[in-house]
Enzyme design. Structure first.
Site, PDB file in Angstrom:
ATOM      1  NE  ARG A  75     -43.371 -64.247  13.096  1.00 25.15           N
ATOM      2  CZ  ARG A  75     -43.100 -63.082  12.510  1.00 25.15           C
ATOM      3  NH1 ARG A  75     -44.005 -62.484  11.745  1.00 25.15           N
ATOM      4  NH2 ARG A  75     -41.914 -62.523  12.643  1.00 25.15           N
ATOM      5  CG  HIS A 120     -41.579 -57.987  15.498  1.00 24.86           C
ATOM      6  ND1 HIS A 120     -42.268 -58.935  14.769  1.00 24.86           N
ATOM      7  CD2 HIS A 120     -41.912 -56.800  14.938  1.00 24.86           C
ATOM      8  CE1 HIS A 120     -43.000 -58.341  13.820  1.00 24.86           C
ATOM      9  NE2 HIS A 120     -42.797 -57.040  13.910  1.00 24.86           N
ATOM     10  CD  GLU A 165     -41.022 -57.028   8.351  1.00 29.28           C
ATOM     11  OE1 GLU A 165     -40.975 -55.860   8.786  1.00 29.28           O
ATOM     12  OE2 GLU A 165     -42.001 -57.483   7.747  1.00 29.28           O
ATOM     13  CG  ASN A 305     -42.686 -61.032   7.539  1.00 32.65           C
ATOM     14  OD1 ASN A 305     -42.969 -62.212   7.757  1.00 32.65           O
ATOM     15  ND2 ASN A 305     -42.184 -60.237   8.456  1.00 32.65           N
ATOM     16  CE1 TYR A 307     -48.555 -56.820   6.234  1.00 34.86           C
ATOM     17  CE2 TYR A 307     -46.225 -57.383   6.172  1.00 34.86           C
ATOM     18  CZ  TYR A 307     -47.428 -57.298   6.860  1.00 34.86           C
ATOM     19  OH  TYR A 307     -47.483 -57.694   8.168  1.00 34.86           O
ATOM     20  CD  GLU A 373     -45.041 -59.569   9.926  1.00 37.15           C
ATOM     21  OE1 GLU A 373     -45.308 -58.511   9.303  1.00 37.15           O
ATOM     22  OE2 GLU A 373     -44.213 -59.625  10.838  1.00 37.15           O
TER      23      GLU A 373
HETATM   24  C1  GBH Z   1     -44.469 -55.547   8.976  1.00 33.54           C
HETATM   25  O1  GBH Z   1     -43.508 -54.972   8.117  1.00 33.54           O
HETATM   26  C2  GBH Z   1     -44.003 -55.586  10.409  1.00 33.54           C
HETATM   27  O2  GBH Z   1     -43.262 -56.768  10.653  1.00 33.54           O
HETATM   28  C3  GBH Z   1     -45.171 -55.520  11.390  1.00 33.54           C
HETATM   29  O3  GBH Z   1     -44.690 -55.305  12.688  1.00 33.54           O
HETATM   30  C4  GBH Z   1     -46.136 -54.445  10.979  1.00 33.54           C
HETATM   31  O4  GBH Z   1     -47.186 -54.285  11.888  1.00 33.54           O
HETATM   32  C5  GBH Z   1     -46.662 -54.802   9.612  1.00 33.54           C
HETATM   33  O5  GBH Z   1     -45.600 -54.818   8.733  1.00 33.54           O
HETATM   34  C6  GBH Z   1     -47.638 -53.801   9.024  1.00 33.54           C
HETATM   35  O6  GBH Z   1     -46.998 -52.602   8.700  1.00 33.54           O
HETATM   36  O7  GBH Z   1     -41.231 -46.417   4.183  1.00 33.54           O
HETATM   37  O8  GBH Z   1     -43.232 -45.771   5.368  1.00 33.54           O
HETATM   38  O9  GBH Z   1     -43.323 -46.174   2.991  1.00 33.54           O
HETATM   39  C7  GBH Z   1     -43.913 -54.902   6.778  1.00 33.54           C
HETATM   40  C8  GBH Z   1     -42.833 -54.427   5.820  1.00 33.54           C
HETATM   41  C9  GBH Z   1     -41.580 -52.641   4.978  1.00 33.54           C
HETATM   42  C10 GBH Z   1     -43.922 -52.380   5.133  1.00 33.54           C
HETATM   43  C11 GBH Z   1     -41.415 -51.159   4.875  1.00 33.54           C
HETATM   44  C12 GBH Z   1     -43.746 -50.864   5.002  1.00 33.54           C
HETATM   45  C13 GBH Z   1     -42.249 -49.158   3.978  1.00 33.54           C
HETATM   46  C14 GBH Z   1     -43.141 -48.153   4.607  1.00 33.54           C
HETATM   47  N1  GBH Z   1     -42.763 -52.992   5.734  1.00 33.54           N
HETATM   48  N2  GBH Z   1     -42.576 -50.554   4.238  1.00 33.54           N
HETATM   49  S1  GBH Z   1     -42.686 -46.512   4.258  1.00 33.54           S
END
Ligand code: GBH
Length: 468
Positions: A75, A120, A165, A305, A307, A373
């Site tokens: 991807r 992105h 996102e 995605n 996490y 992701e």
């Molecule tokens: C992904 O987003 C992105 O698509 C990717 O580019 C990135 O490298 C990867 O995450 C790793 O971070 O407000 O500072 O507490 C993931 C979704 C949503 C995760 C917002 C972090 C809040 C961080 N993100 N979330 S914060």
């Protein structure tokens, strides 16, 4: 998990700004991330993606990494400003076209299928200068860019993500101001931006559907990020309501219009309207126009995605001011049993993915799902023997297998984030998500396989198509 008896796609992901570098090479235009990082005071250590992993020059090295892992899918995202320096199709940068043609052709020659994201986070600066995603016209320009990409690459690319996102672009970029374009306009801009991104996505999907689908036979979706949420106290009505509200404001914000009703979740609209009324302002959540291409049904699969997870309780406003936090009225709590690895927001909860997948099956009409992701970060001293991350991937993939086999979720693929350590947005290079370590002090950006990459490769080789 030893065996996933199905033809799952096994992938890893990257994004243009996070890996390519070459920010001015061969006629590329500037993006909002070029501007944002160069302004200073925004990113850890004043770092930027000017060079990053140098994938613009070192694509051959990335391809080797992809082959080492034995991925069936890769991807990547296209840099809009590398292809169309001014954001519009009047001027095409042929060198950019050549670069992505080579990437796509090389992947196919190695029997790896590309999944391509059009956007992105890296809007051409030229379009930001015309209002960016707050401007309705950006959706139309996105549609032209999408058509250009379908036309140019769609003979070979069969899996498309329009926008990655929209939640992050809208909230972190326009409410919190911690991502480009760095706007802090709480309670208003993010809803408008999210709206225009949904319109942009829908226009592009309809363009694909009417102009390219018959010939190219691909599939188009948008990548939606969401945490898995559960009430802090399972029996507490307020906690349950807070959970529902936050789910509506994250997953639902984008998935509900596309998969369920063509409009925002009712919980989201009524919460925003109630706050608007209190402060005597008009509604801040736009409505979809009947005169525009419909939003409902504009995803050929669900791209998720995932996490992390959160426990939810009521509360969490920002005083008298209008802001998304007061609209949501939902506080996030970390379960003390969860391991926090690397970045502070990433509590490691593999089971949350299985629950979220089941939720998607039940609430969004049992779509085909790609986990586009999922990953685990490392900070501080480099550990190439990253045992914890290797365990994390094993555990998470086991949860995906259970979702597939026991819950009957129509999972089609799993993409680890990320192929490479890369420019982790506001955290710069201090947070490492790669299956390969990248030495940013080395001009050649030497890539070194982490243990987690080795283990992921083993999982893939045991489960690759045709071998199960
Ligand atoms: C992904 O987003 C992105 O698509 C990717 O580019 C990135 O490298 C990867 O995450 C790793 O971070 O407000 O500072 O507490 C993931 C979704 C949503 C995760 C917002 C972090 C809040 C961080 N993100 N979330 S914060």
């Amino acid at each position: 998990m030893e065996h996933v008896p199905t033809r799952l796609c096994w992938g890893a992901g990257t994004a243009a700004y996070q890996i390519e570098g070459g920010w001015q090479a061969d006629g590329k235009g500037a993006s909002i991330w070029d501007t944002f990082t160069h302004e200073g005071g925004r990113v850890f250590g004043e770092q930027n993606g000017d060079e990053a992993c140098r994938s613009y020059e070192l694509w051959d090295e990335d391809l080797k990494c992809i082959q080492t892992l034995g991925l069936t899918h890769y991807r990547l995202s296209l840099s809009w400003a590398r292809l169309l320096p001014d954001g519009n199709t009047r001027h095409v940068n042929q060198k950019g076209v050549e670069y992505y043609n080579k990437v796509i052709d090389d992947l196919l020659a190695c029997n790896v299928s590309p999944m391509v994201t059009l956007y992105h986070f890296d809007l051409p600066q030229a379009l930001q200068d015309q209002g960016g995603w707050k401007s309705a016209g950006t959706a139309t320009l996105f549609d032209s860019y999408a058509k250009f990409c379908f036309h140019t690459f769609g003979d070979r690319v069969k899996l498309w993500i329009t926008i990655n996102e929209p939640y992050v672009c809208a909230k972190l970029g326009h409410e919190d101001g911690i991502h480009a374009p760095g706007l802090k306009e709480p309670g208003t801009a993010a809803y408008l931006v999210g709206h225009n991104m949904l319109r942009a996505h829908a226009m592009a999907w309809h363009s694909y559907d009417s102009l390219y689908r018959a010939q190219q036979e691909g599939a188009v979706s948008l990548a939606i990020n969401s945490d898995w949420l559960e009430p802090l106290n399972a029996g507490c009505t307020e906690d349950i309501a807070a959970t529902e509200r936050l789910l509506a404001f994250t997953l639902g914000w984008f998935a509900w219009p596309v998969f369920v009703t063509g409009d925002y979740p009712e919980v989201m609209r009524s919460a925003i309207d109630a706050q608007s009324e209190k402060s005597g302002c008009s509604s801040r959540l736009p409505s979809f126009s009947k005169d525009e291409p419909a939003i409902l049904g504009t995803a050929d699969f669900f791209a998720l995605n995932y996490y992390t997870s959160r426990k939810m309780k009521q509360g969490g406003g920002c005083g008298e001011k209008l802001c998304m936090k007061s609209d949501r009225d939902a506080g996030e709590v970390l379960d003390p049993s969860w391991l926090i690895c690397g970045v502070s927001w990433l509590a490691v909860v593999p089971q949350g993915l299985r629950k979220l997948l089941k939720y998607i099956k039940n609430n969004f009409n049992n779509p085909a799902v790609y986990v586009t992701e999922n990953g685990f970060s490392q900070v501080g001293p480099l550990q190439t023997e990253d045992v914890q991350r290797a365990e994390f991937y094993k555990d998470t993939i086991a949860e995906v297998a259970k979702a597939l086999q026991e819950d009957g979720v129509n999972v089609r693929g799993y993409f680890a984030w990320s192929l490479l350590d890369n420019f982790e947005w506001a955290d710069g290079f201090s947070v490492r998500f790669g299956l390969f370590h990248v030495d940013f002090a080395d001009a050649k950006r030497k890539r070194t396989l982490y243990r987690s990459g080795r283990e992921y490769a083993k999982i893939i080789s045991k489960n690759r198509c045709g071998q199960s």
